[in-house]
Scaffold this motif. Structure first.
Motif, PDB file in Angstrom:
ATOM      1  N   HIS A  58       0.881  -1.170   0.000  1.00  0.00           N
ATOM      2  CA  HIS A  58       0.000   0.000   0.000  1.00  0.00           C
ATOM      3  C   HIS A  58       0.916   1.216   0.000  1.00  0.00           C
ATOM      4  CE1 HIS A  58      -2.431   3.215   1.802  1.00  0.00           C
ATOM      5  NE2 HIS A  58      -3.411   2.642   1.146  1.00  0.00           N
ATOM      6  N   THR A  60       1.880   5.201   0.025  1.00  0.00           N
ATOM      7  CA  THR A  60       1.495   6.517   0.510  1.00  0.00           C
ATOM      8  C   THR A  60       2.534   7.500  -0.003  1.00  0.00           C
ATOM      9  OG1 THR A  60       0.513   5.550   2.492  1.00  0.00           O
ATOM     10  CG2 THR A  60       1.047   7.889   2.580  1.00  0.00           C
ATOM     11  N   VAL A  74       3.638  -0.120   2.621  1.00  0.00           N
ATOM     12  CA  VAL A  74       3.296  -0.905   3.810  1.00  0.00           C
ATOM     13  C   VAL A  74       2.615  -2.203   3.409  1.00  0.00           C
ATOM     14  CG1 VAL A  74       1.902  -0.920   5.920  1.00  0.00           C
ATOM     15  CG2 VAL A  74       3.061   1.189   5.208  1.00  0.00           C
ATOM     16  N   VAL A 101       1.886   6.452   8.396  1.00  0.00           N
ATOM     17  CA  VAL A 101       1.709   5.005   8.283  1.00  0.00           C
ATOM     18  C   VAL A 101       1.638   4.322   9.643  1.00  0.00           C
ATOM     19  CG1 VAL A 101       2.622   4.895   5.939  1.00  0.00           C
ATOM     20  CG2 VAL A 101       4.178   4.494   7.877  1.00  0.00           C
ATOM     21  N   ARG A 104      -2.179   5.537  10.717  1.00  0.00           N
ATOM     22  CA  ARG A 104      -3.310   5.104   9.890  1.00  0.00           C
ATOM     23  C   ARG A 104      -3.211   3.679   9.338  1.00  0.00           C
ATOM     24  NH1 ARG A 104      -6.739   9.352   9.230  1.00  0.00           N
ATOM     25  NH2 ARG A 104      -5.814  11.409   9.388  1.00  0.00           N
ATOM     26  N   GLN A 105      -1.985   3.112   9.327  1.00  0.00           N
ATOM     27  CA  GLN A 105      -1.826   1.767   8.767  1.00  0.00           C
ATOM     28  C   GLN A 105      -1.211   0.798   9.777  1.00  0.00           C
ATOM     29  OE1 GLN A 105      -0.210   1.813   4.702  1.00  0.00           O
ATOM     30  NE2 GLN A 105      -0.755   3.968   4.600  1.00  0.00           N
TER      31      GLN A 105
END
Length: 154
Positions: A58, A60, A74, A101, A104-105
């Protein structure tokens, strides 16, 4: 929704049409920070970024003045990649990406090349601690890896 840290905008990657810009960022960052990397390994990794590595994570992106200057990738709570263009290093881009990250991740771990002392110091300054070490990288190459995690209370 894009997040801002001073003049840095953090947003999700818009798709594979952005990969060329991310390869440029990677190239700039690695040339500035990975002087230990053999030229053949550099070329091999670069050739696989858009085809293999970017689609597996993922992504960003960090932007300044409407232009991508950094990115993070990520997978399953692990930070697989974080690169900032050499021209934007030291301006809070990496810190903004990492904060995004982690928050939020749910990033809680990262592997760092042992020879990349700057990156190791960066992650230590953000609360990561060493939990292991591997003599070879994930491809079996002679680039030792330091395994790091955020402590549970961080």
């Amino acid at each position: 929704m894009p997040q801002s840290n001073t003049d840095v905008i953090i947003r999700a990657c818009g798709g594979d049409e952005e990969y060329a810009a991310l390869v440029d960022i990677w190239r700039s960052a690695v040339r500035a920070t990975h002087d230990f990397l053999d030229e053949a390994d550099f070329a091999r990794i670069e050739s696989r970024l858009a085809s293999d590595y970017f689609p597996a994570v993922h992504l960003t992106i960090a932007e300044k003045d409407g232009k991508p200057v950094g990115f993070a990738g990520v997978l399953d709570g692990a930070l697989e990649m974080l690169f900032v263009s050499d021209s934007a290093r030291g301006q809070g881009v990496g810190s903004a990406l990492l904060a995004e990250v982690v928050t939020r991740q749910a990033v809680s771990e990262v592997d760092v090349n042992e020879q990349n002392r700057g990156a190791h110091g960066f992650y230590v300054s953000k609360g990561f601690v060493q939990v292991g070490r591997s003599e070879l990288d994930g491809d079996g190459r002679p680039y030792p890896i330091i395994h790091m995690e955020l402590p549970n209370n961080a």
